[in-house]
Structure formats: C-alpha cells, structure tokens
Design a protein around this motif. Sequence first.
Motif, PDB file in Angstrom:
ATOM      1  N   TRP A  51       0.863  -1.174   0.000  1.00 53.35           N
ATOM      2  CA  TRP A  51       0.000   0.000   0.000  1.00 53.35           C
ATOM      3  C   TRP A  51       0.906   1.233   0.000  1.00 53.35           C
ATOM      4  CZ3 TRP A  51      -5.422  -1.103   1.339  1.00 53.35           C
ATOM      5  CH2 TRP A  51      -5.653  -2.457   1.618  1.00 53.35           C
ATOM      6  N   THR A  52       0.798   2.048  -1.034  1.00 53.38           N
ATOM      7  CA  THR A  52       1.674   3.209  -1.192  1.00 53.38           C
ATOM      8  C   THR A  52       0.853   4.483  -1.247  1.00 53.38           C
ATOM      9  OG1 THR A  52       3.251   1.875  -2.455  1.00 53.38           O
ATOM     10  CG2 THR A  52       3.473   4.269  -2.607  1.00 53.38           C
ATOM     11  N   THR A  54      -4.633   9.551  -2.142  1.00 51.89           N
ATOM     12  CA  THR A  54      -4.580   8.621  -3.265  1.00 51.89           C
ATOM     13  C   THR A  54      -3.577   7.524  -2.930  1.00 51.89           C
ATOM     14  OG1 THR A  54      -5.105  10.378  -4.843  1.00 51.89           O
ATOM     15  CG2 THR A  54      -4.135   8.371  -5.721  1.00 51.89           C
ATOM     16  N   ILE A  55      -4.052   6.303  -2.895  1.00 49.67           N
ATOM     17  CA  ILE A  55      -3.242   5.161  -2.468  1.00 49.67           C
ATOM     18  C   ILE A  55      -3.255   4.118  -3.580  1.00 49.67           C
ATOM     19  CG2 ILE A  55      -3.028   3.297  -0.777  1.00 49.67           C
ATOM     20  CD1 ILE A  55      -4.559   5.209   1.155  1.00 49.67           C
ATOM     21  N   THR A  56      -2.104   3.674  -3.978  1.00 50.71           N
ATOM     22  CA  THR A  56      -2.006   2.601  -4.972  1.00 50.71           C
ATOM     23  C   THR A  56      -1.660   1.298  -4.255  1.00 50.71           C
ATOM     24  OG1 THR A  56       0.311   3.161  -5.398  1.00 50.71           O
ATOM     25  CG2 THR A  56      -1.343   4.118  -6.857  1.00 50.71           C
ATOM     26  N   MET A  86      -5.028  -1.932  -7.725  1.00 53.63           N
ATOM     27  CA  MET A  86      -6.134  -0.972  -7.636  1.00 53.63           C
ATOM     28  C   MET A  86      -5.607   0.347  -7.105  1.00 53.63           C
ATOM     29  SD  MET A  86      -8.056  -2.497  -4.267  1.00 53.63           S
ATOM     30  CE  MET A  86      -7.983  -4.162  -4.949  1.00 53.63           C
ATOM     31  N   THR A  87      -6.432   1.384  -7.261  1.00 57.21           N
ATOM     32  CA  THR A  87      -6.170   2.700  -6.683  1.00 57.21           C
ATOM     33  C   THR A  87      -7.324   3.056  -5.755  1.00 57.21           C
ATOM     34  OG1 THR A  87      -4.944   3.401  -8.649  1.00 57.21           O
ATOM     35  CG2 THR A  87      -5.736   5.132  -7.167  1.00 57.21           C
ATOM     36  N   MET A  88      -6.996   3.481  -4.540  1.00 64.41           N
ATOM     37  CA  MET A  88      -8.021   3.783  -3.538  1.00 64.41           C
ATOM     38  C   MET A  88      -7.897   5.240  -3.114  1.00 64.41           C
ATOM     39  SD  MET A  88      -7.703   0.267  -1.276  1.00 64.41           S
ATOM     40  CE  MET A  88      -9.372   0.340  -0.674  1.00 64.41           C
ATOM     41  N   ARG A  89      -9.057   5.874  -2.846  1.00 65.67           N
ATOM     42  CA  ARG A  89      -9.067   7.297  -2.508  1.00 65.67           C
ATOM     43  C   ARG A  89      -9.943   7.559  -1.275  1.00 65.67           C
ATOM     44  NH1 ARG A  89      -8.960   6.954  -8.088  1.00 65.67           N
ATOM     45  NH2 ARG A  89      -7.219   8.089  -9.082  1.00 65.67           N
ATOM     46  N   PRO A  90      -9.480   7.233  -0.085  1.00 64.68           N
ATOM     47  CA  PRO A  90     -10.238   7.578   1.121  1.00 64.68           C
ATOM     48  C   PRO A  90     -10.184   9.083   1.376  1.00 64.68           C
ATOM     49  CG  PRO A  90      -8.113   6.659   1.717  1.00 64.68           C
ATOM     50  CD  PRO A  90      -8.219   6.523   0.221  1.00 64.68           C
ATOM     51  N   ALA A 127     -12.519   4.060   1.632  1.00 62.14           N
ATOM     52  CA  ALA A 127     -12.402   3.562   0.262  1.00 62.14           C
ATOM     53  C   ALA A 127     -12.406   2.038   0.320  1.00 62.14           C
ATOM     54  CB  ALA A 127     -11.116   4.068  -0.382  1.00 62.14           C
ATOM     55  N   ILE A 128     -13.318   1.422  -0.426  1.00 61.63           N
ATOM     56  CA  ILE A 128     -13.478  -0.030  -0.389  1.00 61.63           C
ATOM     57  C   ILE A 128     -13.466  -0.562  -1.808  1.00 61.63           C
ATOM     58  CG2 ILE A 128     -14.925  -1.950   0.366  1.00 61.63           C
ATOM     59  CD1 ILE A 128     -16.173  -0.058   2.413  1.00 61.63           C
ATOM     60  N   ARG A 129     -12.687  -1.576  -2.044  1.00 59.43           N
ATOM     61  CA  ARG A 129     -12.667  -2.272  -3.324  1.00 59.43           C
ATOM     62  C   ARG A 129     -12.902  -3.753  -3.057  1.00 59.43           C
ATOM     63  NH1 ARG A 129     -12.923   2.226  -4.292  1.00 59.43           N
ATOM     64  NH2 ARG A 129     -11.708   3.528  -5.716  1.00 59.43           N
TER      65      ARG A 129
END
Length: 657
Positions: free
Chosen positions: A533-534, A552-554, A563-567, A583-585
């Motif tokens: 998680w970056t 923005t987290i890759t 995936m890319t997550m944006r909490p 942010a949930i995937r």
Amino acid sequence: MIPTLGHFALALALAIAAAQAVIGLFGPMLRDRILLRAAPALAIAQFLMLGAAFAALVWAGVVSDFTVRNVAEFSSSTTPLFYRITGTWGNHDGSMLLWCLILSLCGATVGVFGTNIPSSLRSRVLGVLGLVSGGFLLFTLTVSDPFRRIWPPPLHGAGVNPILQDPGLAVHPPILYTGYVGFSIAFAFAVAALIEGRVDAAWGRWVRPWTLVSWVFLTAGICFGSLWSYYTLGWGGFWFWDPVENVALLPWLTGTALIHSAIVVEKREALKTWSVLLAIATFSLSLCGTFLVRSGLLNSVHAFAASPNQGLFILVLLALTIGGSLLLFAFRAPGLAATGVFAPVSREGALILNNIFLCVIAAVVFTGTMYPPFVDLLFGLQLSVGAPFYDQAVLPLTAPLILAMAVGPMLPWKRGAIGPALAKIWYGAVLALIVFAFVLFRGHAIAALGLAGAAWVIVGALVDLAERVRLFRVPPGQSFARLFTLPRAQVGAALGHLGFGVTVLGIAGMTLRVHTVTVLHPGQSVDLGGYRWTLDRISPAQGPNYQARRATITVTRHGRLVMTMRPERRFFTAQKVKTVAAAIRTNGVRNMFATFAGEDNSGGGEFRFNVHPFAPEIWLGGLIMALGGAISLSDRRFRVGAPVRSKLRKPAGSATV
C-alpha cells in the motif's frame, strides 16, 4: 399552511384510530355487518391521513420551511435535496411519524388483502392495530410533535447530521421500521385469537405470511444497517454488539422462531400457546427497542436524544401494551391445548429445537443489553457489556443451531429417524471436515469452526433442493422442470437456509482479517496481506456541502498495480463536524478497505488498512435470506388462505322440517 394541514391530518388520524379500535374490538360482539365492514374502511382512512401528514412534513423539508422546528434543527438550505427529504426521518419526531405511517399501512394492508380472513377475526385484528396506533399517535401529538413551529425562523437551519448523509442510511430506517412495525400484525392476530379463544391450523396459516413479510423487511434492514456501519463509520467492522444493534437483532431472533412454530401450528395444531406467546414477545421486543433508542438510556451513534417526558410516555405505552396482552394470555392460555402429536425425531421436533436455540440466544442478548442500564438505574454503577461477552455466550449456542439446521429439512413430518437424514447429506459432513482440518492446520480455530459450519449449512440447503427435484435420479431436464413446479414456500425456505450459511461464511471469514494502523508520507509504503500500500499524494477535494482532504493510495502485488483507492477526510462547514469516507474495493470474495484518519503538519497522514476475506458474503447472505422469504410469500397457499370446511349436504330426497 401545508404544515398546518399536516398537523390537522395527524390529529384526524388519531380520531380515526380511536374509532377503528372501538368498532374493531366491539363490532364482532354486536354481530353487525356494517360495523364489521367499517373497520377496514377506517384502517384505510387512517393510512391516507397519515400519508398526507407525512407528505406535508417532507414538503416542509424540501422547501426549507424553517418555521417548522423539525426542519430548522435537522435540515439546512445548503443540504442536498435528497438528504432534505431523508432528513425527515433522520430525527426523533420525524421517525415517530414514519413509525405511525408504517403502522397505519399495516392496518390498511390487512383491510385490503385480508379478505380471506373471517370478518370477525379481521375486525378484531384491526381493532388491536387501531388501539396500538392510537397510543403512538397520541404520543406523537403530545410530546413528539413533528409540526411544532418556531418564530423567528433561522436563516439557514442547523443541517442534517453528516453521518446520516448517506444513501444507505436513507433507505435503512424505512426498511427497518417496516420490519419492526410489521410484527404488530402478528401481535394483533395473537391478541384477537386470545379474545376469540381459538387458535387452530387456520390461524397458523393466516399469521405466517404477515410474519414473513415483517421478517423479510427486518432482515433487509439489519443487512443495510450493518453495511452502512461498515463503510461509513470507518472502523472496518460489520457488527459491534452495540445496544441499538442488539434491539434490532432481538425481534429478528424471536420472529424467526415464530415463523417456524407457526408451521407446526398449521401442520399439527401443536405449539399453539408457544406461537401466541412468540407473537406477543416479538412485537414487545420491537417496542422495547423503540423505548431504549428514544428514552436516553443508551448512548449510541444510532440512538435519538429524547426528553424525559418522551421516554416516560413510551414506557407507559410499553407497559400497557405488553402488560395487557400478557394478562389476556394468562387468562386464555389454558384453553389453547395442543391437539396434534408427533415424535421427538421428526420435522416438527427439529423446528422445536430451532425455537429453543433461537429463544435462548435472544435471552442472552436481551440480558447483556438490558443489564447495564438497569444496574445504572438501580445502583448508579456504570457497566459495559461488549463484544467479548456476546462472542463467548452466543457462539456456543449458535453451533448446535447450525448443526440442526441442515438435518431438520431432511426429516419427515410426524415421525422420522436420524440415520436416513444424515445419509442424505454425508458429503456435506465430509466437506465440512475437510474445511475444518484445512483452516485449523493454518492456525485459526474459530475460523475453522465457522467455515465448516457454513459449508455444512450451504450443502444441506442445496441437498434439500436436490432431493425435492430428484436430481441424479431422473433425467436433468426433468429435474429442472420439477424445480419450477415445487411449492415456492419450499424453495424460499431452502434459500433462507442457504443465505444463512453464506452469512456465516462471511462472518467466519472476517475472523481471518488482517489490518494495520500506520502513518505514511507521500511516497512511503506498508506491506499488508500480501499487498503493498503506497501513499501517492494528499490533495484537497470539494463536496456539495463539505470540504475534504483526499488521499490517493495505490495497491500493488509483486510490482503490478492491483487498484487505486481514494479515502477522504471530510469537514462539513455548516455543522463544523469531521467525518471519514472509507475507500473499499471488492472482487466479491474479499474486500480491500482503507480509511484516512487525519493529517499531520509534515504532510503525512494516519491510515487504517484492512484485508477482509469473505466480507461481501455477510451482506450477500442477508439478501439471499430476504429473497428466500419473498419467494415464499409468492406461494399460492399464502394467497388463498386457510381452507374452509364446507357444510355437509343433505341426502337427495330428505325431508325438510
């Protein structure tokens, strides 16, 4: 003008409810057909009046009429239109009006669709519903008036609670309230049957569909509420054993028991006393939940703040409703002797076992929920009963319930044997043992038990359907054709058990979750669950009525982007409140979950990362259960009602005196 008309409609609904109660309860004694026909008409009229009152309150919210105190305190001119509408029931006064509206809908439904019920019984059912509705309407008009006016009105209004500004919570309360209030019909059937002094197979046939409707809505409501808690509160869990969550679970447990015991009443005219008591207990638990949520006894994100007068009024109403019905039950119960007999090892015996475990679980949850407020009230001691107590007390009781759930449908009615039933699902037992051994070998004992139980229940439900369509014993095309000729109640029951197994699968899978809380700066990474998680950046974002900081987290695996997550961390300017937006995937069998807890002065932020195996199955199973109940309701036997015995014809040529 419109709020004034709404207030008048609310007062008129109270007068109609009083007339419905008097005519419905005393009309059958006079044996007057006009009075018997009046009760359904009054029930429909009450629903129309409450519909007009509720529409008036929604209109006040839409146009931001801040002369209405309810709108001024729980809406604002900057709130999006959708949440100005849903904010109508996002507060105490508005939610009570919604409660009364749904209660009147129950009466109107019985009035319109209860034509297969004897007119005297239907009249008494509507009379009981009118009595209960009248009590809640009196409460609403006296101490919880949603149309109370203020002057001078504020310029913009206080706004909707930011936590409630979510589509999931917009639909959750109406669905949950429909489940809560819907059990009032089963309660009314029980009280009406006690008044008439007769509970038979026909009563079991009549009460089942109304109870099933309420159970479907309550199941869906709990499911949506759990999902909302999961993705809105940002803690990464689906059930906290919060007292307000528990008071929703309690009527679900006893309502499930009632559905199964009503089957025994219909099949064997046994468990009549027990079924009537369950109907009273289920609605009583719904009323207890109403009192706890609105009395101020509980501190919860779900609870409404209430004045002492409101809590005292609900307590008196609760005492009259429960006390009166139990007093009538004590007077009439000795005359409700069972007439049917069956062996302990039978389908009926399995249903009784189901009732025992469900009610014992309900008793444990009720004790854990009510003990702290009573100790505080009597001794002034602050106690907390949390998840460890419920996990240790409830899980051992759930295990035998799961074991019996797969075997029960395999047993014949009236008399059976365990051996042949187990022989039908032996491969379910083999699969459960394989799953148990595999997961236990990886060092997860609780997960091993849960996943094995889920496999057992799921296979049992599938085998139940396979046995009914004679799968592998007749050609596949014939089995497929038989599936569409089965009684829908049987298909729905199998789906209900299947959905429960899927939910158990999701709950057990959540015990395998991995998570971490860490502080990251742009460019930094953390490894969790086989993923990296970056944090790429933290940037500003603008919402319709809030400002946000978005991370923005890759997420990568073996160097490849997954995936890319944006909490987000949101700030609502009107209420000066900060919230998190997770942010949930998901891929259907696993959830990736990230929340942004806060930002420091150096440009970094605090994050919570979670990997949740089988989490989607928690809510998928709930929806399957609700779907199974809905399919059962479409069974023709529920629509035509109980059979009525025809009078014997006289022999041809017999003399008439």
